[in-house]
Design an enzyme around this catalytic site. Structure first.
Site, PDB file in Angstrom:
ATOM      1  N   GLU A  46       0.847  -1.190   0.000  1.00  0.00           N
ATOM      2  CA  GLU A  46       0.000   0.000   0.000  1.00  0.00           C
ATOM      3  C   GLU A  46       0.882   1.238   0.000  1.00  0.00           C
ATOM      4  O   GLU A  46       1.813   1.307   0.793  1.00  0.00           O
ATOM      5  CB  GLU A  46      -0.909   0.024   1.231  1.00  0.00           C
ATOM      6  CG  GLU A  46      -1.902   1.174   1.146  1.00  0.00           C
ATOM      7  CD  GLU A  46      -2.857   1.250   2.347  1.00  0.00           C
ATOM      8  OE1 GLU A  46      -2.784   0.400   3.246  1.00  0.00           O
ATOM      9  OE2 GLU A  46      -3.658   2.186   2.367  1.00  0.00           O
ATOM     10  N   ALA A  72       2.063  -0.208  10.688  1.00  0.00           N
ATOM     11  CA  ALA A  72       1.758  -1.586  10.328  1.00  0.00           C
ATOM     12  C   ALA A  72       0.869  -1.616   9.099  1.00  0.00           C
ATOM     13  O   ALA A  72       0.418  -0.568   8.642  1.00  0.00           O
ATOM     14  CB  ALA A  72       1.058  -2.287  11.480  1.00  0.00           C
ATOM     15  N   GLU A  91      -5.222  -2.827  12.673  1.00  0.00           N
ATOM     16  CA  GLU A  91      -4.949  -3.663  11.500  1.00  0.00           C
ATOM     17  C   GLU A  91      -5.934  -4.821  11.428  1.00  0.00           C
ATOM     18  O   GLU A  91      -6.409  -5.187  10.353  1.00  0.00           O
ATOM     19  CB  GLU A  91      -3.507  -4.183  11.512  1.00  0.00           C
ATOM     20  CG  GLU A  91      -2.427  -3.102  11.630  1.00  0.00           C
ATOM     21  CD  GLU A  91      -2.557  -1.947  10.664  1.00  0.00           C
ATOM     22  OE1 GLU A  91      -3.131  -2.138   9.577  1.00  0.00           O
ATOM     23  OE2 GLU A  91      -2.103  -0.835  11.000  1.00  0.00           O
TER      24      GLU A  91
HETATM   25  N1  ARG Z   1      -2.967   0.872   5.754  1.00  0.00           N
HETATM   26  C1  ARG Z   1      -1.913   1.049   6.729  1.00  0.00           C
HETATM   27  C2  ARG Z   1      -2.612   1.393   8.017  1.00  0.00           C
HETATM   28  O1  ARG Z   1      -3.067   0.580   8.673  1.00  0.00           O
HETATM   29  C3  ARG Z   1      -0.913   2.086   6.374  1.00  0.00           C
HETATM   30  C4  ARG Z   1      -0.167   1.881   5.101  1.00  0.00           C
HETATM   31  C5  ARG Z   1       0.602   3.057   4.739  1.00  0.00           C
HETATM   32  N2  ARG Z   1       1.401   2.890   3.603  1.00  0.00           N
HETATM   33  C6  ARG Z   1       2.136   3.855   3.073  1.00  0.00           C
HETATM   34  N3  ARG Z   1       2.914   3.600   2.083  1.00  0.00           N
HETATM   35  N4  ARG Z   1       2.118   5.052   3.563  1.00  0.00           N
HETATM   36  O2  ARG Z   1      -2.920   2.461   8.351  1.00  0.00           O
HETATM   37 ZN    ZN Z   2      -5.190   1.770   8.641  1.00  0.00          ZN
END
Ligand code: ARG
Ligand code: ZN
Length: 876
Positions: free
Chosen positions: A124, A265, A301
């Protein structure tokens, strides 16, 4: 490279082709990993036939490509700046590609990289395109089958999403494991881990009686630090079943701890990857705050499994759809598990300092932005925390029951889909029957709304008139704002009785604590049958993310501090009272006038110290002065030195006047019981440690002795860290140096403790802080390629207000130097680190000039899109 171009929300189109199933084979090697991908592709029903296939891909070395088994000739495909294009493809087909990548050279920590000898991924938002050619966007959801091949001796553990279905050995001392993930997912939820890891195992029986195996994978030396994360995971699983009716949906749930990680995370399906700082705890190495942070992040998470994975985002503009909702969910979980009032105070206190500053700066953006250059720059306090505040307002507007029905509807209707914020709010509107059209503006308007409130009591008629006026300041690209729907929870506290008065508005009895709705630029609320003159208690519980101005006198604030039935507003009254006193002292400092302490503040604190409360954590918060950063937020122009001097003066004056009370509180809250991260103990420790900080502010001999003994007793990290901080931040080298040395030697082997050791030193108010940063950058435990280290040393120093903002500009220069280096190594971290410099407008002219000069110097470099976007905004 051409100038990075923005992506616009209004340009959204469904993908031309979608992937129904993805087969991956990784042949792992640090310098040359081979990735074979077989994509089952078909034309999207909403798109015309004959469109080219365009796949994202970055830093990939293409070795082979075939469609339906036929290798493509060099003229049948093109490698573009964005990735790969094939002009002629069938309606349904198989695409096979093979690429080579170099995980060991990946310092950006996006895609597949190495961390402490293991392989891991972070996809991500757009990291998957560094692994293979793919439609790397969240609205393409496929089932995955992943085979991981690696060296059997050095990589005994091979993990990916879903369930392991096959394993075996291969020639050349290699082995493989094949994983199948039956739940269609976007590429950003893909994960792979390979390394020499050990697991701690537990199990969870779901509401419907299924058994789930829970595994936490760590390096061997960390096996003793997973208990709290495991217990937190089980609590979170139970909570989501009980609160939202959400059950886990695979037989296996894994968490892996990695040392090099850009964020906290990541919620990859069935295989969450964590920054080791967000999962490992031990009473000797982690503070109470760290224990609570781990609990919150594990829950966050886990909750994403539904709010994010089963139902995901159509595009990255909808990021807050999953993040705002999931933060709200983890906040409620933590409030239920710990002290709810103190949780809210901590959230708001952080929010008002950091998110308000973001909303007032050059990178201000709506919770749903309408364009971005680099999505990695939008994992912000606005998307996360302000997004969560919006969801909280929604919950309060429609009430919990309708909210829960709305959430059920959302999960049922959109399961397996990639959707928008309208889809979410739409479910809430349907479930509640409320019109939420005006409310939607919260998502599109940036900036913090300000409310000016005025109240008047008409003695003769027993009427209280409250006039509220709202305005949202202009933000970049949004000069004009419209009125928002702002829910304001309030009470009227009778000045005679100190009790909440009955509220009657437009003839309707609302009880003694009610919500009124501000929808216009200006509205008058007339409360009738008000028996006595009240002091209004407004925005209780921080019912909306706004700045509320009311001309409270200090007597009003002292009164609310003593009487408000809302614990949050009682705390806030204390903060406001302290801020008024601080204002005077800041002015006195600037004018070179002798500083005089407001006796009303002293008396208010004396009363607090006399209260016998069972929520010690809340009391500790009430005794904590607003931070320098929060005080700065209130000033039209930040005077760093005056703020520091004024705050120190208040602290020392309180310590001198109330020395014996602080000593008594310290003694009364010592604990001999074995450490437990439980609310009652945490509250007592916070209270004791706040008392100690007052005593140390005047370098009281008895206080020093207590700090020394607390440090040496080595009972738990919360106590040790506070003692070490106070000793290190004192003016006496004979206190600081031996303690720092002893601590540094004792913990040289533990990176997470060394992070704390770094931060404590560079947060010193003494003028040697900058030299210490430079010196520590050469320390063997420091590394510019490890984000935790960068945050602990450089990031922490940038929060050291007096030293970072030195008038010789050396603090700014140091930060800029590091940003320039990180721009090449890790653009995402570089773009975050530069934030303090982007706030230059808030400072005096001399500092503005120095800060801008450093921004200009950075601009002169060949910049990553991440840093480019932030710098351009800051200098616009
Ligand atoms: N989705 C993740 C969270 O739980 C964060 C991921 C962030 N990734 C990034 N490349 N900034 O919040
Ligand atoms: Zn998140």
């Amino acid at each position: 490279m051409s100038e990075p171009q923005p992506t616009y929300l209004s340009d959204y189109r469904a993908p031309a082709y979608r992937v129904t199933h993805t087969e991956l084979t990784f042949d792992l090697d640090p310098a040359a990993t081979r990735v074979k991908a077989r994509l089952h592709l078909e034309r999207h029903p909403e798109r015309q036939a004959g469109e080219p296939l365009e796949l994202d891909g970055e830093q990939l070395d293409l070795k082979a490509i075939a469609i339906d088994g036929q290798p493509l000739g060099a003229d049948e495909y093109a490698l573009t700046e964005r990735g790969l294009r094939v002009d002629r493809v069938p309606e349904r087909f198989l695409l096979d590609t093979e690429v080579e990548i170099a995980p060991e050279d990946n310092t950006a920590l996006e895609g597949l990289y190495r961390s402490s000898g293991m392989f891991c991924t972070q996809c991500e938002a757009e990291g998957f395109r560094r692994i293979t050619f793919y439609p790397d966007r969240p609205d393409v959801m496929a089932t995955f089958s992943t085979t991981v091949i690696g060296d059997a001796a050095s990589l005994p553990v091979l993990l990916s999403n879903g369930n392991p279905v096959e394993r075996g050995s291969l020639p050349g001392e290699r082995h493989f494991v094949t994983w199948e993930d039956p739940h269609p997912k976007p590429s950003y939820l893909f994960a792979l881990v390979a390394g020499d890891l050990k697991k701690v195992e537990d199990r969870f029986i779901t509401l419907s009686g299924r058994e789930v195996s829970l595994q936490i994978w760590v390096e061997e030396e960390n096996l003793g630090k997973t208990d709290h994360a495991m217990a937190s995971l089980k609590r979170a699983m139970r909570w989501d079943e009980e609160t939202y009716g959400r059950e886990y949906d695979l037989d296996l749930f894994m968490i892996v701890a990695v040392n090099d990680f850009n964020m906290g995370a990541m919620e990859n399906k069935g295989l969450n990857i964590f920054n080791s700082a967000a999962v490992l705890t031990h009473p000797q190495t982690a503070t109470d705050a760290a224990f609570q942070r781990v609990e919150g992040i594990v829950a966050h998470e886990y909750f994403h499994n539904w709010s994010g994975n089963r139902v995901t985002c159509r595009d990255w503009f909808q990021l807050s759809l999953k993040e705002g909702f999931t933060v709200f969910r983890d906040q409620c979980f933590s409030a239920d598990t710990n002290s709810a009032p103190v949780k809210r105070i901590e959230e708001v206190s952080f929010f008002r300092t950091a998110q308000f500053a973001e909303d007032a700066g050059p990178t201000a953006h709506p919770v749903r932005p309408d364009h971005y250059i680099e999505i990695g720059n939008f994992y912000t306090l606005t998307i996360y925390e302000k997004g969560a505040e919006i969801v909280r307002m929604l919950r309060n507007l429609v009430g919990w029951e309708a909210f829960r029905r709305g959430a059920d509807r959302y999960f049922a209707r959109f399961d397996g889909q990639a959707v928008t914020i309208e889809d979410f709010v739409g479910c809430m509107a349907e479930a509640s029957g409320q019109d939420l059209d005006q409310f939607m503006r919260w998502y599109s308007q940036a900036g913090t709304p300000e409310i000016d409130a005025h109240g008047e009591y008409d003695y003769a008629n027993g009427v209280y008139r409250l006039v509220l006026r709202q305005r949202t300041p202009a933000t970049p690209g949004q000069p004009d704002k419209q009125a928002l729907h702002i829910p304001i929870r309030l009470g009227l506290v009778g000045t005679k009785t100190g009790r909440d008065l009955a509220l009657t508005l437009d003839g309707e009895a609302l009880g003694r604590d009610a919500v009124i709705h501000l929808r216009e630029d200006e509205q008058e609320f007339v409360f009738t049958d008000v028996e006595e003159a009240p002091v209004p208690s407004l925005l209780r519980g921080f019912s909306a993310p706004v700045k509320l101005h009311y001309p409270y006198s200090r007597e009003d604030l002292a009164f609310l501090l003593a009487n408000d039935s809302d614990g949050f507003n009682r705390w806030d009254a204390g903060q406001r009272l302290a801020l008024l006193a601080l204002d005077d002292l800041i002015a006195a400092h600037r004018n070179g006038v002798e500083k005089v302490m407001d006796p009303r503040v002293v008396e208010a604190f004396r009363a607090l110290l006399d209260t016998d409360t069972d929520d010690k954590a809340v009391l500790a918060e009430m005794l904590t002065l607003p931070s320098e950063a929060y005080i700065a937020e209130q000033q039209p122009l930040v005077d760093v030195d005056a703020i520091h001097a004024a705050r120190l003066f208040v602290k020392q004056s309180l310590a001198l006047a109330l020395r014996d009370d602080f000593l008594r509180v310290y003694e009364a809250n010592r604990l001999d019981a074995p450490y437990a991260p439980e609310p009652e103990q945490i509250g007592a420790r916070s209270l004791k440690n706040v008392a100690l900080s007052y005593l140390m502010s005047i370098e009281d001999e008895e206080g020093i002795e207590l700090a020394r003994r607390q440090f040496e007793a080595d009972h738990n990290m919360s106590d040790v860290r506070q003692a070490l901080t106070l000793l290190t931040h004192s003016s006496r080298g004979d206190l600081a140096d031996p303690a720092l040395r002893a601590f540094g030697e004792k913990w040289a082997h533990d990176p997470l403790v060394m992070d704390q050791w770094f931060s404590i030193q560079v947060m010193r108010p003494q003028s040697d802080a900058l030299d210490r940063v430079k010196f520590l950058m050469d320390h063997p435990a420091f590394s510019l390629t490890n984000p935790n280290k960068v945050r602990a040393l450089i990031g922490a120093f940038a929060q050291n207000r007096v030293n970072f903002h030195r008038l010789d500009g050396e603090g700014y220069k140091l930060l800029a130097d590091v940003v320039i280096e990180l721009n090449r190594l890790n653009p995402e971290i570089a773009a975050r680190l530069v934030t303090p410099l982007t706030r230059w407008q808030r400072f005096d002219e001399a500092r503005q000039t120095l800060m801008k000069a450093e921004l200009e110097r950075i601009r002169g470099e060949a910049l990553s899109p991440n840093v480019y976007e932030v710098i351009e905004k800051a200098l616009a």
